[in-house]
Design a protein around this motif. Structure first.
Motif, PDB file in Angstrom:
ATOM      1  N   UNK A 174       0.830  -1.208   0.000  1.00 23.73           N
ATOM      2  CA  UNK A 174       0.000   0.000   0.000  1.00 23.73           C
ATOM      3  C   UNK A 174       0.861   1.254   0.000  1.00 23.73           C
ATOM      4  N   UNK A 175       1.912   1.230   0.806  1.00 25.28           N
ATOM      5  CA  UNK A 175       2.766   2.420   0.874  1.00 25.28           C
ATOM      6  C   UNK A 175       3.472   2.655  -0.460  1.00 25.28           C
ATOM      7  N   UNK A 176       3.902   1.573  -1.092  1.00 28.72           N
ATOM      8  CA  UNK A 176       4.565   1.693  -2.386  1.00 28.72           C
ATOM      9  C   UNK A 176       3.604   2.245  -3.431  1.00 28.72           C
ATOM     10  N   UNK A 197      -4.841  -4.852  -1.543  1.00 30.31           N
ATOM     11  CA  UNK A 197      -6.227  -5.297  -1.333  1.00 30.31           C
ATOM     12  C   UNK A 197      -6.294  -6.765  -0.922  1.00 30.31           C
ATOM     13  N   UNK A 198      -5.340  -7.556  -1.401  1.00 31.46           N
ATOM     14  CA  UNK A 198      -5.312  -8.971  -1.014  1.00 31.46           C
ATOM     15  C   UNK A 198      -5.109  -9.129   0.483  1.00 31.46           C
ATOM     16  N   UNK A 199      -4.399  -8.152   1.068  1.00 28.39           N
ATOM     17  CA  UNK A 199      -4.155  -8.190   2.511  1.00 28.39           C
ATOM     18  C   UNK A 199      -5.385  -7.716   3.276  1.00 28.39           C
ATOM     19  N   UNK A 200      -5.954  -6.568   2.844  1.00 24.56           N
ATOM     20  CA  UNK A 200      -7.145  -6.026   3.496  1.00 24.56           C
ATOM     21  C   UNK A 200      -7.775  -4.959   2.607  1.00 24.56           C
ATOM     22  N   UNK A 201      -9.055  -5.146   2.324  1.00 26.25           N
ATOM     23  CA  UNK A 201      -9.772  -4.210   1.459  1.00 26.25           C
ATOM     24  C   UNK A 201     -10.334  -3.061   2.293  1.00 26.25           C
ATOM     25  N   UNK A 202      -9.464  -2.148   2.689  1.00 26.63           N
ATOM     26  CA  UNK A 202      -9.902  -0.993   3.481  1.00 26.63           C
ATOM     27  C   UNK A 202     -10.451   0.087   2.549  1.00 26.63           C
ATOM     28  N   UNK A 208      -7.768   4.486  -3.251  1.00 25.48           N
ATOM     29  CA  UNK A 208      -6.503   4.623  -3.965  1.00 25.48           C
ATOM     30  C   UNK A 208      -6.511   3.874  -5.284  1.00 25.48           C
ATOM     31  N   UNK A 209      -7.035   2.630  -5.281  1.00 27.60           N
ATOM     32  CA  UNK A 209      -7.149   1.852  -6.520  1.00 27.60           C
ATOM     33  C   UNK A 209      -8.032   2.588  -7.514  1.00 27.60           C
ATOM     34  N   UNK A 224     -16.191   0.156 -10.210  1.00 29.34           N
ATOM     35  CA  UNK A 224     -16.362  -1.110  -9.478  1.00 29.34           C
ATOM     36  C   UNK A 224     -15.749  -1.033  -8.083  1.00 29.34           C
ATOM     37  N   UNK A 225     -14.550  -0.489  -8.002  1.00 32.76           N
ATOM     38  CA  UNK A 225     -13.891  -0.383  -6.698  1.00 32.76           C
ATOM     39  C   UNK A 225     -14.609   0.621  -5.794  1.00 32.76           C
ATOM     40  N   UNK A 226     -15.118   1.690  -6.380  1.00 38.74           N
ATOM     41  CA  UNK A 226     -15.848   2.679  -5.581  1.00 38.74           C
ATOM     42  C   UNK A 226     -17.164   2.109  -5.065  1.00 38.74           C
ATOM     43  N   UNK A 227     -17.807   1.273  -5.837  1.00 35.04           N
ATOM     44  CA  UNK A 227     -19.021   0.609  -5.350  1.00 35.04           C
ATOM     45  C   UNK A 227     -18.701  -0.293  -4.159  1.00 35.04           C
ATOM     46  N   UNK A 228     -17.549  -0.973  -4.237  1.00 28.74           N
ATOM     47  CA  UNK A 228     -17.118  -1.799  -3.097  1.00 28.74           C
ATOM     48  C   UNK A 228     -16.894  -0.910  -1.878  1.00 28.74           C
ATOM     49  N   UNK A 229     -16.224   0.202  -2.096  1.00 28.94           N
ATOM     50  CA  UNK A 229     -15.920   1.125  -1.004  1.00 28.94           C
ATOM     51  C   UNK A 229     -17.201   1.630  -0.356  1.00 28.94           C
ATOM     52  N   UNK A 230     -18.139   2.093  -1.170  1.00 31.95           N
ATOM     53  CA  UNK A 230     -19.398   2.636  -0.639  1.00 31.95           C
ATOM     54  C   UNK A 230     -20.182   1.556   0.095  1.00 31.95           C
ATOM     55  N   UNK A 231     -20.059   0.311  -0.370  1.00 34.12           N
ATOM     56  CA  UNK A 231     -20.714  -0.792   0.328  1.00 34.12           C
ATOM     57  C   UNK A 231     -20.158  -0.997   1.723  1.00 34.12           C
TER      58      UNK A 231
END
Length: 417
Positions: A174-176, A197-202, A208-209, A224-231
């Motif tokens: 994530x930091x990289x 994300x494989x480690x933790x989908x925060x 960031x993705x 798609x990723x934003x829908x996951x985030x909002x969920x």
């Protein structure tokens, strides 16, 4: 003798005078190990000056204990007493086993002060003493990032990740990804975000993705990723704007408008949401709704010039002269006399046959728009209509200088001759 329980009670009561009286008594007789623990607790709950007082007492008892110096210096930095922190750190001898730690704290202090070269020098010295310490490598990577040296920072993080180094509280992938994003290298950031994300989908990693995907024109992935985030977190407000922007770029304007309105439902005080909603509504032909959104953005921030410019531009294009002048007057009266509005104000006054005011605003617009061919042409035509031939001829000469191959300007000049 005062005890820790009494000190804790004084803290809870919010009685600083009693607290300091108890501290003075306790420090004269208490156990040093308990006193050290008390300093940590006081610092954690925000009583930094009191924690410093405890450490100063302990340092008086144990003058050779470098850890106390470093701890006190860190608290002095937190208390914005940077000169005192610097003086404290200078007390740590180069021969002390904690000298490298003191160098790191000194580097933090210099970095805080914006003295990045000095900070890097201290970190490099610490790394020479402890070349295999990952925390020092990470600190250098962060300093390089702060200096805008993104590739150098990324290289360090890549080396740490490739060695599968574990640093508590830090996801190296994530930091990289964040380092690459900071350097606008979004293509390089994406695989590291996916790995994180494989480690933790925060929510932060998902955002960031999505942002990296947006920057690389992968709009479907971003949505798609934003829908996951909002969920996961429906109140992650910035996700709605980015989702709407992604759908807009994908030319799904209706879905974009729906997304931005969902964001407004969640956060009715975000002016950027209203601005983008206004622009989308205009694009969809919903002029009344668009005007309403833009007015709401301006109501939230009367100095929000992008929203004001957008709304003035719409009114100007629709020849809604009263509305143009009303908004322009509001901006001018507030002291935000913005040159970007002057050409539209001038044209509005010209349409309204208030030629005196039109002249005022054409003249005020000229310094900012003297290289703008469209503005100069309109200004020249206005001067011609006003019978100001000499001034119009000067404007035509400027047009010739800007576009020497355009025959229209030479035709104008010949008509004058």
């Amino acid at each position: 003798m005062a005890n820790i329980e009494q000190i804790q009670k004084a803290v809870e009561q919010g009685d600083p005078k009693l607290l300091n009286t108890l501290l003075d008594d306790y420090l004269l007789q208490g156990d040093p190990d308990e006193q050290y623990g008390l300093s940590e607790w006081l610092a954690e709950i925000g009583f930094v000056e009191e924690a410093i007082k405890v450490l100063e007492h302990l340092q008086y008892i144990f003058p050779e204990e470098a850890q106390l110096v470093i701890d006190r210096a860190n608290l002095l930095i937190d208390a914005d007493r940077e000169d005192d922190a610097l003086n404290a750190l200078m007390e740590v001898s180069k021969d002390d086993e904690l000298y490298a730690q003191a160098l790191v704290t000194l580097a933090d202090l210099f970095q805080l002060q914006g003295l990045l070269e000095a900070a890097e020098s201290r970190l490099n010295e610490a790394i020479e003493l402890m070349p295999d310490e990952p925390l020092l490598q990470q600190a250098r990577a962060e300093l390089l990032l702060d200096s805008g040296r993104y590739l150098e920072s990324a290289k360090i993080y890549q080396e740490l990740e490739s060695k599968q180094i574990v640093i508590e509280g830090v996801n190296l992938s994530e930091r990289l990804a964040e380092v690459y994003s900071a350097g606008a290298a979004y293509e390089e950031a994406l695989p590291y975000y996916e790995k994180a994300l494989e480690n933790q989908a925060t929510p932060d990693v998902l955002f960031g993705v999505a942002f990296a995907a947006f920057q690389t024109r992968q709009y479907d992935m971003a949505v798609r990723r934003l829908d996951e985030l909002i969920g996961i977190d429906p109140d992650y407000f910035s996700a709605y704007l980015l989702k709407a922007q992604s759908l807009n770029m994908a030319e799904d304007y209706q879905a974009a408008y729906q997304a931005i309105n969902e964001g407004i439902t969640r956060d009715e005080f975000d002016k950027e949401l209203y601005l983008f909603a206004g622009k989308l509504a205009m694009k969809l032909g919903k002029s009344a709704e668009g005007v309403g959104h833009l007015r709401q953005a301006i109501a939230l921030d009367p100095e929000y010039m992008e929203a004001i410019y957008t709304l003035v531009s719409y009114f100007h294009a629709e020849e809604m002269d009263e509305e143009v002048l009303e908004l322009a007057q509001m901006v001018i009266e507030s002291g935000d006399d913005w040159a970007g509005l002057y050409p539209m104000i001038a044209e509005t006054y010209e349409r309204s046959e208030d030629y005196e005011q039109a002249t005022v605003y054409y003249e005020k617009a000229y310094p900012a728009f003297k290289d703008d061919v469209i503005f100069l042409k309109k200004y020249a035509l206005f001067l011609i209509e006003e019978g100001k031939r000499a001034a119009a001829l000067e404007m035509i000469k400027e047009l010739q200088a800007l576009e020497p191959e355009n025959p229209e300007w030479f035709d104008w000049q010949q008509s004058f001759d």
